[in-house]
Design an enzyme around this catalytic site. Structure first.
Site, PDB file in Angstrom:
ATOM      1  N   ASP A 101       0.830  -1.201   0.000  1.00 28.91           N
ATOM      2  CA  ASP A 101       0.000   0.000   0.000  1.00 28.91           C
ATOM      3  C   ASP A 101       0.864   1.250   0.000  1.00 28.91           C
ATOM      4  O   ASP A 101       1.468   1.596   1.016  1.00 28.91           O
ATOM      5  CB  ASP A 101      -0.916  -0.008   1.224  1.00 28.91           C
ATOM      6  CG  ASP A 101      -1.993   1.061   1.161  1.00 28.91           C
ATOM      7  OD1 ASP A 101      -2.074   1.752   0.127  1.00 28.91           O
ATOM      8  OD2 ASP A 101      -2.750   1.201   2.130  1.00 28.91           O
ATOM      9  N   ASP A 353      -1.430   5.440  -6.609  1.00 27.60           N
ATOM     10  CA  ASP A 353      -1.798   4.513  -5.539  1.00 27.60           C
ATOM     11  C   ASP A 353      -1.764   3.068  -6.008  1.00 27.60           C
ATOM     12  O   ASP A 353      -2.343   2.723  -7.034  1.00 27.60           O
ATOM     13  CB  ASP A 353      -3.196   4.877  -5.034  1.00 27.60           C
ATOM     14  CG  ASP A 353      -3.613   4.070  -3.818  1.00 27.60           C
ATOM     15  OD1 ASP A 353      -2.726   3.626  -3.069  1.00 27.60           O
ATOM     16  OD2 ASP A 353      -4.819   3.892  -3.625  1.00 27.60           O
TER      17      ASP A 353
END
Length: 499
Positions: A101, A353
């Site tokens: 992440d 992301d």
């Protein structure tokens, strides 16, 4: 004299060993990322996969802007839910699988005994909760890592919570295991956890890092799987690697294998490269010293396109960049001001992301892109309105013949910093129907999503560049020079060549 000589030799050997095991590595470290679908039987229909992925993307983006969370100074978007990395922490030889992440800055995993609240609909963890190894030690309340885990709360306050005596607090003598860092609360966009901070060794291929700090969670809310935070915070994995080895921690990249939800492709490993730097012979696209005597288009396609990272006072761990516009075919659609910069309150910008599947855009900008796309594709192909609600994507079309799809180009800030997406990254084709109710037909959908009105997004992220749109690119996060780069790659071949 003899004792001094022995001590000198001993310390020299230790320095050599540490230098060899961590700091002297001049070659990148290669790890593999596995898609979360690769651990399942993957029997779901394309419509079901699209709907679940679009729902997760929307939740990850929208809940970050929820009004109830505005009082929080810093909140990660959500834990990632697509790509898994395997790490070995402590003296135990067993590995733990965590979501990669780039939108958060903490490494944590479930520890025994473990309770996950509201996890009935969540995917099963690929590995059982871990037990702390005998070599794990608690982090003291006076440690900077403890303050970082508690959103920069002063160490004096944290040590008071840990019952460290006042005279110890005043003299700075709380830095022992007798006064551990208090449990901390960490919230994502759609889940949360309470964890304790520990330190232990981290084992990666060819390297072992001592004093690696991580969170051990015994209770979580809707978070059954741990997270390897790769954001820009002190506790992220790259930041901790940089302390031991600047080469490994100052740059990392990944190359996501193009899968289009195909069961065979989704099982191919995607390379994650720690310490990946652009070769000196490989010029940066868009710089003033970019003077090629020849016009080698093939070489240019392999070059990195770089754009600078934007600083975000509210979300300092985000990899935010400036998007100037999107081209559909030959028409350039300028991006709104909120995507070009970040305001003083931390609102705006585009977050690159790894944990969001699809790209999210502000409504007005999204509608302009869709309108231009539809004017070219919709005049030839019938709109598949029936499929759009069940897929979560729009617009979708019935494809009765070969479809001509206009090119889609992302224009980032910087001279010639534009990225042309492969067609499969923004237009997904699949078969639907044939169940007796509807005839089997080929369908194609635009793979961008509406992130909501600008008024709803103020103070938060303006847009997200999702991992689906990053497929087939090596995406490099150059932390030393504060820039993000994109280069077209055959990611499966890159994995094979680097193994």
């Amino acid at each position: 004299m003899k004792t001094c000589l022995i001590f000198f030799l001993y310390t020299t050997i230790l320095q050599y060993y540490f230098h060899f095991s961590v700091s002297s590595l001049s070659t990148p470290l290669l790890l593999h990322l596995s898609h979360s679908l690769s651990t399942s039987k993957h029997s779901s229909s394309p419509l079901h996969l699209l709907k679940s992925s679009s729902s997760r993307s929307s939740a990850r983006f929208r809940r970050h802007h929820h009004k109830q969370q505005q009082q929080q100074l810093s909140l990660p978007i959500s834990s990632g839910s697509d790509y898994l990395i395997s790490l070995s922490v402590g003296s135990s030889s067993s590995a733990v699988s965590l979501y990669l992440d780039t939108g958060s800055d903490l490494v944590w995993f479930p520890c025994r005994p473990f309770t996950c609240i509201l996890c009935e609909s969540k995917p099963l963890p690929p590995s059982p909760p871990s037990s702390l190894s005998s070599s794990a030690t608690t982090v003291s309340c006076s440690s900077p890592s403890c303050s970082a885990a508690h959103s920069s709360l002063p160490s004096s306050d944290l040590c008071a919570i840990s019952n460290c005596p006042l005279d110890f607090i005043e003299t700075g003598d709380c830095n022992t295991s007798s006064y551990p860092c208090p449990p901390f609360y960490y919230a994502y966009g759609d889940g949360s956890l309470v964890a304790k901070l520990y330190s232990d060794s981290l084992s990666l291929p060819s390297v072992s890092v001592s004093n690696f700090t991580f969170g051990c969670a015994h209770t979580t809310l809707a978070e059954p799987i741990g997270v390897a935070g790769f954001g820009r915070g002190r506790l992220s994995l790259p930041a901790q690697l940089a302390v031991h080895s600047p080469h490994l921690g100052n740059s990392f990249s990944y190359c996501l294998v193009s899968h289009s939800f195909d069961s065979d492709r989704v099982r191919r490993p995607s390379p994650l490269i720690l310490g990946r730097f652009v070769d000196k012979k490989e010029k940066r696209v868009g710089t003033t010293d970019d003077h090629d005597d020849g016009d080698d288009e093939k070489k240019k396609k392999n070059e990195f396109v770089f754009t600078e990272m934007l600083e975000n006072p509210k979300h300092p761990y985000f990899y935010s960049v400036s998007l100037q516009g999107i081209s559909i075919g030959k028409r350039n659609i300028p991006a709104p001001a909120m995507l070009r910069r970040i305001d003083k309150n931390g609102g705006g910008g585009v977050v690159v992301d790894s944990g969001t599947t699809f790209t999210m855009l502000p409504a007005k900008f999204y509608n302009s892109v869709v309108e231009e796309f539809d004017s070219r594709v919709g005049r030839v192909h019938e709109r598949a309105d029936r499929v759009e609600p069940s897929s979560g994507m729009s617009p979708c079309y019935y494809l009765n013949q070969t479809v001509k799809v206009p090119a889609l180009v992302l224009h980032f800030a910087g001279n010639r910093s534009s990225v042309t997406l492969p067609r499969r990254n923004y237009f997904y084709e699949f078969m639907d129907g044939g169940d007796g109710k509807e005839e089997k037909r080929k369908i194609g959908c635009l793979m961008l999503m509406n992130g909501g009105d600008e008024s709803e997004l103020r103070g938060g992220t303006g847009a997200i560049l999702g991992n689906y749109q990053q497929q087939g690119f090596e995406v490099v996060y150059d932390l030393l020079n504060r820039r993000v780069g994109f280069a077209k790659r055959k990611c499966a071949s890159l994995w094979d060549s680097l193994k």
